[in-house]
Write an enzyme that holds these catalytic residues in place. Structure first.
Site, mmCIF file in Angstrom:
data_model
loop_
_atom_site.group_PDB
_atom_site.id
_atom_site.type_symbol
_atom_site.label_atom_id
_atom_site.label_comp_id
_atom_site.label_asym_id
_atom_site.label_seq_id
_atom_site.Cartn_x
_atom_site.Cartn_y
_atom_site.Cartn_z
ATOM 1 N N ASN A 90 11.411 25.221 7.796
ATOM 2 C CA ASN A 90 11.093 24.320 8.659
ATOM 3 C C ASN A 90 10.878 23.865 9.446
ATOM 4 O OD1 ASN A 90 10.742 23.352 5.146
ATOM 5 N ND2 ASN A 90 12.709 21.432 5.683
ATOM 6 N N HIS A 115 9.743 31.808 -1.676
ATOM 7 C CA HIS A 115 9.274 31.151 -0.669
ATOM 8 C C HIS A 115 9.332 32.422 0.515
ATOM 9 C CE1 HIS A 115 8.551 27.483 0.374
ATOM 10 N NE2 HIS A 115 9.707 27.178 1.058
#
Length: 219
Positions: free
Chosen positions: A96, A49
């Protein structure tokens, strides 16, 4: 130092010379923002990620600078790359909430989405491959989703770094993207990061179509 940083470089960009380092001062407003997405902290180092972070680290290594100034909830550096003033940033908000950091920088420097390059991972793309686009949807990526939401625009040029899909059904997507790269993936990873860094250099010079033609290929 992570294993892939020890690997001998495969340079997919032009060999650097003294001309690559502009004599322009480092102050003033940038022409581009280059934002690499990831999660901060040692827990997430070298995870799939964090490919966006890794591409910026590759640029920092190639051009001998560090992203260490904390600004806009990000680790940042204002640099001139190939004669183009760029603001590079690694949001520390966690994935996020990446849009909070990026839009703050965009508003401060008056940079439009079209001049904001976002780099992030994509499990729908084979490991080692890249996908460059001039704009588009978030593609299910939470960091890109928040950026589009916060900016109210999807007109961001982006470089998606392929990490491949989970190898078997026992892996959830979340587990997969937060898993570290394996040692035997190091050479392919380093090659992919170098390609992405080279693509950034082309895009800031207005050669996005050329970058797409060069790097939007499966390996």
């Amino acid at each position: 130092m992570s294993f892939f940083k020890k690997i001998r470089r495969n340079d997919f960009s032009k060999k650097r010379s003294s001309k690559d380092f502009s004599e322009q001062p480092k102050y003033g407003s940038p022409e581009f923002i280059i934002c690499g997405l990831g999660n901060p902290g040692t827990r997430y180092e070298n995870t799939r990620h964090n490919c966006g972070y890794m591409v910026l680290d590759t640029l920092a290594r190639d051009f001998d600078f560090k992203l260490k100034k904390l600004k806009f909830k990000s680790l940042t550096s204002l640099e001139t790359i190939d004669g183009v003033k760029c603001f590079l940033m690694k949001p520390t908000t966690y994935m996020n909430l990446s849009g909070e950091a990026l839009t703050a920088a965009m508003e401060f420097y008056k940079i439009k989405p079209e001049n904001t390059i976002v780099i992030f991972d994509d499990f729908a793309i084979p490991f080692g491959s890249l996908k460059i686009r001039k704009s588009g949807s978030d593609g299910g990526h939470n960091g890109m989703k928040n950026i589009i939401l916060q900016a109210n625009s999807d007109e961001f040029p982006r470089i998606k770094v392929g990490i491949g899909s989970p190898p078997h059904s026992e892996y959830s997507v979340k587990e997969w993207v937060l898993s570290p790269f394996k040692k035997d993936e190091g050479v392919t990873l380093e090659t992919s990061l170098e390609k992405a860094a080279a693509a950034v250099r082309m895009m800031i010079k207005g050669e996005t179509d050329k970058a797409m033609n060069e790097y939007n290929r499966k390996i």
